[in-house]
Structure formats: structure tokens, C-alpha cells
Design a protein around this motif. Structure first.
Motif, PDB file in Angstrom:
ATOM      1  N   ILE A   1       0.839  -1.204   0.000  1.00 18.76           N
ATOM      2  CA  ILE A   1       0.000   0.000   0.000  1.00 18.76           C
ATOM      3  C   ILE A   1       0.871   1.251   0.000  1.00 18.76           C
ATOM      4  O   ILE A   1       0.598   2.203  -0.744  1.00 18.76           O
ATOM      5  CB  ILE A   1      -0.983  -0.002   1.191  1.00 18.76           C
ATOM      6  N   GLU A   2       1.944   1.240   0.801  1.00 17.57           N
ATOM      7  CA  GLU A   2       2.798   2.429   0.823  1.00 17.57           C
ATOM      8  C   GLU A   2       3.455   2.662  -0.537  1.00 17.57           C
ATOM      9  O   GLU A   2       3.581   3.818  -0.984  1.00 17.57           O
ATOM     10  CB  GLU A   2       3.857   2.320   1.916  1.00 17.57           C
ATOM     11  N   GLU A   3       3.845   1.611  -1.224  1.00 17.53           N
ATOM     12  CA  GLU A   3       4.419   1.786  -2.566  1.00 17.53           C
ATOM     13  C   GLU A   3       3.383   2.314  -3.549  1.00 17.53           C
ATOM     14  O   GLU A   3       3.694   3.122  -4.427  1.00 17.53           O
ATOM     15  CB  GLU A   3       4.995   0.455  -3.056  1.00 17.53           C
ATOM     16  N   ALA A   4       2.133   1.871  -3.404  1.00 17.02           N
ATOM     17  CA  ALA A   4       1.062   2.370  -4.275  1.00 17.02           C
ATOM     18  C   ALA A   4       0.786   3.847  -4.010  1.00 17.02           C
ATOM     19  O   ALA A   4       0.504   4.617  -4.938  1.00 17.02           O
ATOM     20  CB  ALA A   4      -0.210   1.550  -4.069  1.00 17.02           C
ATOM     21  N   VAL A   5       0.882   4.251  -2.742  1.00 17.43           N
ATOM     22  CA  VAL A   5       0.663   5.654  -2.369  1.00 17.43           C
ATOM     23  C   VAL A   5       1.831   6.515  -2.843  1.00 17.43           C
ATOM     24  O   VAL A   5       1.648   7.647  -3.311  1.00 17.43           O
ATOM     25  CB  VAL A   5       0.476   5.767  -0.836  1.00 17.43           C
TER      26      VAL A   5
ATOM     27  N   THR B   1       0.303  14.019  -8.069  1.00 16.25           N
ATOM     28  CA  THR B   1       0.534  13.401  -9.374  1.00 16.25           C
ATOM     29  C   THR B   1       0.409  11.879  -9.339  1.00 16.25           C
ATOM     30  O   THR B   1       0.464  11.232 -10.394  1.00 16.25           O
ATOM     31  CB  THR B   1       1.932  13.767  -9.915  1.00 16.25           C
ATOM     32  N   ALA B   2       0.235  11.296  -8.162  1.00 17.36           N
ATOM     33  CA  ALA B   2       0.168   9.841  -8.039  1.00 17.36           C
ATOM     34  C   ALA B   2      -1.073   9.292  -8.738  1.00 17.36           C
ATOM     35  O   ALA B   2      -2.163   9.868  -8.656  1.00 17.36           O
ATOM     36  CB  ALA B   2       0.160   9.445  -6.571  1.00 17.36           C
TER      37      ALA B   2
ATOM     38  N   ARG C   1     -14.787  21.634  21.899  1.00 17.22           N
ATOM     39  CA  ARG C   1     -14.143  20.342  21.627  1.00 17.22           C
ATOM     40  C   ARG C   1     -12.923  20.559  20.745  1.00 17.22           C
ATOM     41  O   ARG C   1     -12.935  21.428  19.866  1.00 17.22           O
ATOM     42  CB  ARG C   1     -15.128  19.395  20.936  1.00 17.22           C
ATOM     43  N   LEU C   2     -11.883  19.755  20.982  1.00 19.63           N
ATOM     44  CA  LEU C   2     -10.679  19.811  20.159  1.00 19.63           C
ATOM     45  C   LEU C   2     -10.343  18.410  19.659  1.00 19.63           C
ATOM     46  O   LEU C   2     -10.428  17.430  20.399  1.00 19.63           O
ATOM     47  CB  LEU C   2      -9.490  20.348  20.966  1.00 19.63           C
ATOM     48  N   SER C   3      -9.956  18.328  18.386  1.00 17.14           N
ATOM     49  CA  SER C   3      -9.407  17.087  17.851  1.00 17.14           C
ATOM     50  C   SER C   3      -8.202  17.422  16.985  1.00 17.14           C
ATOM     51  O   SER C   3      -8.059  18.556  16.508  1.00 17.14           O
ATOM     52  CB  SER C   3     -10.454  16.314  17.040  1.00 17.14           C
ATOM     53  N   VAL C   4      -7.333  16.450  16.804  1.00 14.44           N
ATOM     54  CA  VAL C   4      -6.154  16.616  15.951  1.00 14.44           C
ATOM     55  C   VAL C   4      -6.125  15.442  14.978  1.00 14.44           C
ATOM     56  O   VAL C   4      -5.976  14.284  15.393  1.00 14.44           O
ATOM     57  CB  VAL C   4      -4.843  16.653  16.770  1.00 14.44           C
ATOM     58  N   ALA C   5      -6.285  15.737  13.688  1.00  9.54           N
ATOM     59  CA  ALA C   5      -6.271  14.707  12.652  1.00  9.54           C
ATOM     60  C   ALA C   5      -4.975  14.825  11.856  1.00  9.54           C
ATOM     61  O   ALA C   5      -4.602  15.916  11.417  1.00  9.54           O
ATOM     62  CB  ALA C   5      -7.468  14.874  11.723  1.00  9.54           C
ATOM     63  N   THR C   6      -4.309  13.697  11.667  1.00 14.10           N
ATOM     64  CA  THR C   6      -3.073  13.667  10.884  1.00 14.10           C
ATOM     65  C   THR C   6      -3.328  12.828   9.634  1.00 14.10           C
ATOM     66  O   THR C   6      -3.559  11.621   9.713  1.00 14.10           O
ATOM     67  CB  THR C   6      -1.906  13.088  11.696  1.00 14.10           C
ATOM     68  N   PHE C   7      -3.315  13.506   8.487  1.00 14.19           N
ATOM     69  CA  PHE C   7      -3.645  12.884   7.208  1.00 14.19           C
ATOM     70  C   PHE C   7      -2.368  12.436   6.499  1.00 14.19           C
ATOM     71  O   PHE C   7      -1.380  13.177   6.463  1.00 14.19           O
ATOM     72  CB  PHE C   7      -4.401  13.881   6.321  1.00 14.19           C
ATOM     73  N   HIS C   8      -2.412  11.248   5.924  1.00 19.55           N
ATOM     74  CA  HIS C   8      -1.290  10.712   5.162  1.00 19.55           C
ATOM     75  C   HIS C   8      -1.809  10.381   3.765  1.00 19.55           C
ATOM     76  O   HIS C   8      -2.622   9.464   3.597  1.00 19.55           O
ATOM     77  CB  HIS C   8      -0.709   9.486   5.855  1.00 19.55           C
ATOM     78  N   ASP C   9      -1.337  11.140   2.788  1.00 19.37           N
ATOM     79  CA  ASP C   9      -1.920  11.139   1.456  1.00 19.37           C
ATOM     80  C   ASP C   9      -0.864  10.905   0.378  1.00 19.37           C
ATOM     81  O   ASP C   9       0.331  11.109   0.615  1.00 19.37           O
ATOM     82  CB  ASP C   9      -2.594  12.494   1.171  1.00 19.37           C
ATOM     83  N   PRO C  10      -1.289  10.525  -0.844  1.00 17.33           N
ATOM     84  CA  PRO C  10      -0.356  10.469  -1.961  1.00 17.33           C
ATOM     85  C   PRO C  10      -0.001  11.876  -2.446  1.00 17.33           C
ATOM     86  O   PRO C  10      -0.632  12.863  -2.043  1.00 17.33           O
ATOM     87  CB  PRO C  10      -1.143   9.717  -3.049  1.00 17.33           C
ATOM     88  N   SER C  11       0.973  11.959  -3.348  1.00 20.39           N
ATOM     89  CA  SER C  11       1.240  13.231  -4.017  1.00 20.39           C
ATOM     90  C   SER C  11       0.118  13.505  -5.022  1.00 20.39           C
ATOM     91  O   SER C  11      -0.606  12.587  -5.429  1.00 20.39           O
ATOM     92  CB  SER C  11       2.583  13.196  -4.743  1.00 20.39           C
TER      93      SER C  11
END
Length: 342
Positions: A187-191, A296-297, A284-294
Motif C-alpha cells: 500500500i505504501e508503494e502504491a501511495v 501526481t500519483a 471540543r478539540l481534535s487533531v487529525a493527521t492525514f497521510h496522502d499520496p502526491s
């Protein structure tokens, strides 16, 4: 963008009613009388290696979400991140916060903002939320001078937090791959190279929570999201035609499968449709950390999951085009993902 465009400014002076631009259409309004219906999503202990892969696979298949504990991220760092975020929103004068205002004309721009979707003023119902978005990976995007100088140590903590969350995201993507009998790197290689954004969201008390949403119904665009929240609660998941509340678990991290992972897994694992509701009494407080492709992917179902009897469920998509559609058309649940179904 001036101060009046922030929810914080709207609420000053004990506003008795919600301004019209924040009122959701009747079909989108939360039924707060049923907010006690909780989502029994799994809590997975990452220190127990024997059953982790199977447990995560089952959670991804059934929920698209799960909590992790013993995750390796220092507990003091989770607490510090939430404390600094709360201090920024509650203690810093709005004039100081506006020095870091994001560009409201472009999607996902870095800085302090409130409006998420693009579009003409009046075309979009606004979320009852202010936020600060930080660009943290790749390192070429990371510029701490664009982040608040106060409260003290804010910039250093955000950097450390981003580093820890990226390591955890990569570990989880590996386990998710293996749970499908794929190589851990699949999955990481696909991303491809991971683009990480950290978004602190602040939801002020709302005088009419039954008319508003802190964050509208959507699934996240990218690969995987890691979220922490305070003890107030308000996050809801959509499953089996109903909204279920996700109770906060102290020092656990909530993992949300995002749309590109649903595509890569050919729909075997589903992205989590979620929203945030408001309340009249507590911020209320939340912290979201997003991990996305580039941008151009090119994202498509993993070739190892496609065979003679299994056809691709999704068309290939350029991630940047997917993002543009999401921000310009709006998420409306998972409609952008559904548009890619073969």
C-alpha cells in the motif's frame, strides 16, 4: 479573510441563535436524541503481535476504523499536542491568530481557517469549526515559521508529533497490506511519497447544536488518517444506515481508513464515513493527521488483488484530480469515491 469569518468571532457575545450560513438542510441535521448510540469499533493493542494482523483486517473490513493502544507514540506528546492546540484557540487573541490566516481561495492551504470547501459565498453550508492546518511532510513542505510562535514550544511539538505519526502510519499501512496477504510494502508503494497534513480542529459551543454540524459527512481523501480527540466527544461514524458516536478513549489513537486505501484494496476495505456534531456547553478539540499520496500519483486497485475472477472495482484516478473534485463539489458522504466505481 477577516475575523468575522471565524466561528470564534461569530460566538462572541453569547449569540442566542445560529447564523443562517451554518444551518444544515433538514436531511443533514443530527438527531442528538440518538447520540447515545455508540460505535463498538475495535480497540487493538499493537504490542500483541499474534492477533494484530487479523484484528486490523477485520476492523478495516467491517468498520474502516479502529482504535490503537500501545502504539509507540509517547503519551506525553499526545497530551502536549492537545494542550497546545487548545491554548492557541482559546488563549491567543484572534488578531494574533489571523496573522496565520490560510488562503481561503485554495483548497487545503496551510494556516488558520474556518471554511473547508471552495465555492461562492452562500453556496455552501459552513461547518461549526475553526482549524489550523500544518504541512509537515515531505520535509520540503515543512516551514515552521508559518505556524504559531505562541504558545511556547508549539512549533517543536508539532514537528515531533508529525514525525511520530508518520512512523505509526507507515507501520499500520504495512500491517493492513499483510492482512490482505500482500507484501508489507504494497500500500505504501502504491501511495508513493507520503504527504502529511496535521489539522487541529476547534469546535466552539454552539447555541443550536441540533441545526449544525462541526464537520459535515465525508470520508477522508487520502490513504490513512490518525486522530486524537479530547474527552468531550462528538465524532460519529456512519454504518448500517445510522450514525453512531465514537466515544473518546484516553491516549488511544483512532485510525480511519481513507478513500485511496479503499481503491488500492479494491473495495475489500472501506473508508470510514464520518462527521462531527456540536454541543451547547463545551468546546471540543481534535487533531487529525492525514497521510496522502502526491497530487501526481495514479491510484488503482493493487494488481495482486485482481485476477480472472476478480475484476477492478474502481477506475484509476490521478490523486490531484480527486482532491480537486472533493473540494469543489463537496464530499456529500462518499460520492467522489462512488463516482469511480466500474
Amino acid at each position: 479573510m477577516d475575523a468575522t469569518s471565524r466561528v470564534e468571532a461569530v460566538t462572541k457575545g453569547g449569540l442566542p441563535v445560529v447564523p443562517s450560513q451554518y444551518i444544515q438542510p433538514p436531511e443533514a441535521r443530527p438527531n442528538l436524541h440518538h447520540s447515545d448510540n455508540t460505535a463498538p469499533i475495535p480497540t487493538i493493542d499493537l504490542s500483541i503481535s499474534d492477533s494484530t494482523k487479523e484484528s486490523i483486517g477485520e476492523a478495516c473490513r467491517n468498520w474502516g476504523a479502529f482504535h490503537v493502544v500501545n502504539h509507540g507514540v509517547p503519551i506525553h506528546l499526545l497530551d502536549r499536542m492537545k494542550a497546545l492546540g487548545l491554548s492557541f484557540f482559546q488563549d491567543c487573541p484572534i488578531e494574533d491568530k489571523l496573522q496565520y490566516a490560510c488562503d481561503s481561495t485554495t483548497s487545503a492551504s496551510e494556516g488558520y481557517g474556518s471554511r473547508m470547501l471552495l465555492g461562492a459565498e452562500g453556496d455552501v453550508v459552513l461547518d461549526w469549526r475553526d482549524y489550523f492546518d500544518h504541512h509537515t511532510f515531505p520535509l520540503s513542505r515543512r516551514n515552521p515559521s508559518r505556524w504559531p510562535l505562541h504558545p511556547p514550544h508549539y512549533r517543536q511539538v508539532v514537528e515531533e508529533y508529525g514525525n511520530e505519526m508518520k512512523k505509526l502510519a507507515q507501520k499500520l499501512l504495512g500491517i493492513i497490506s499483510e492482512s490482505l496477504s500482500l507484501p508489507a510494502s504494497s500500500i505504501e508503494e502504491a501511495v508513493g511519497e507520503i504527504y502529511q497534513n496535521i489539522t487541529m480542529s476547534y469546535y466552539p459551543p454552539c447555541p443550536q447544536p441540533e441545526l449544525t454540524l462541526g464537520l459535515q459527512s465525508h470520508s477522508d481523501m487520502g490513504a490513512i488518517t490518525l486522530l486524537i480527540q479530547d474527552d468531550v466527544g462528538g465524532l460519529q461514524l456512519y454504518k448500517d444506515d445510522q450514525w453512531l458516536t465514537v466515544p473518546p478513549i484516553s491516549h488511544a489513537i483512532l485510525v480511519l481508513i481513507a478513500d485511496q486505501t479503499e481503491i488500492i484494496t479494491n473495495g475489500v476495505y472501506k473508508s470510514a464515513q464520518h462527521r462531527a456534531v456540536t454541543n451547547a456547553n463545551r468546546a471540543r478539540l481534535s487533531v487529525a493527521t492525514f497521510h496522502d499520496p502526491s497530487k501526481t500519483a495514479r491510484i488503482a486497485p493493487a494488481s495482486l488483488l485482481i485476477g480472472q475472477h476478480t475484476k477492478p472495482a474502481y477506475k484509476e484516478v490521478v490523486y490531484g484530480e480527486y482532491v480537486s473534485s472533493w473540494y469543489s463539489k463537496g464530499p456529500e458522504g462518499k460520492r467522489n469515491l462512488d463516482a469511480l466505481l466500474c
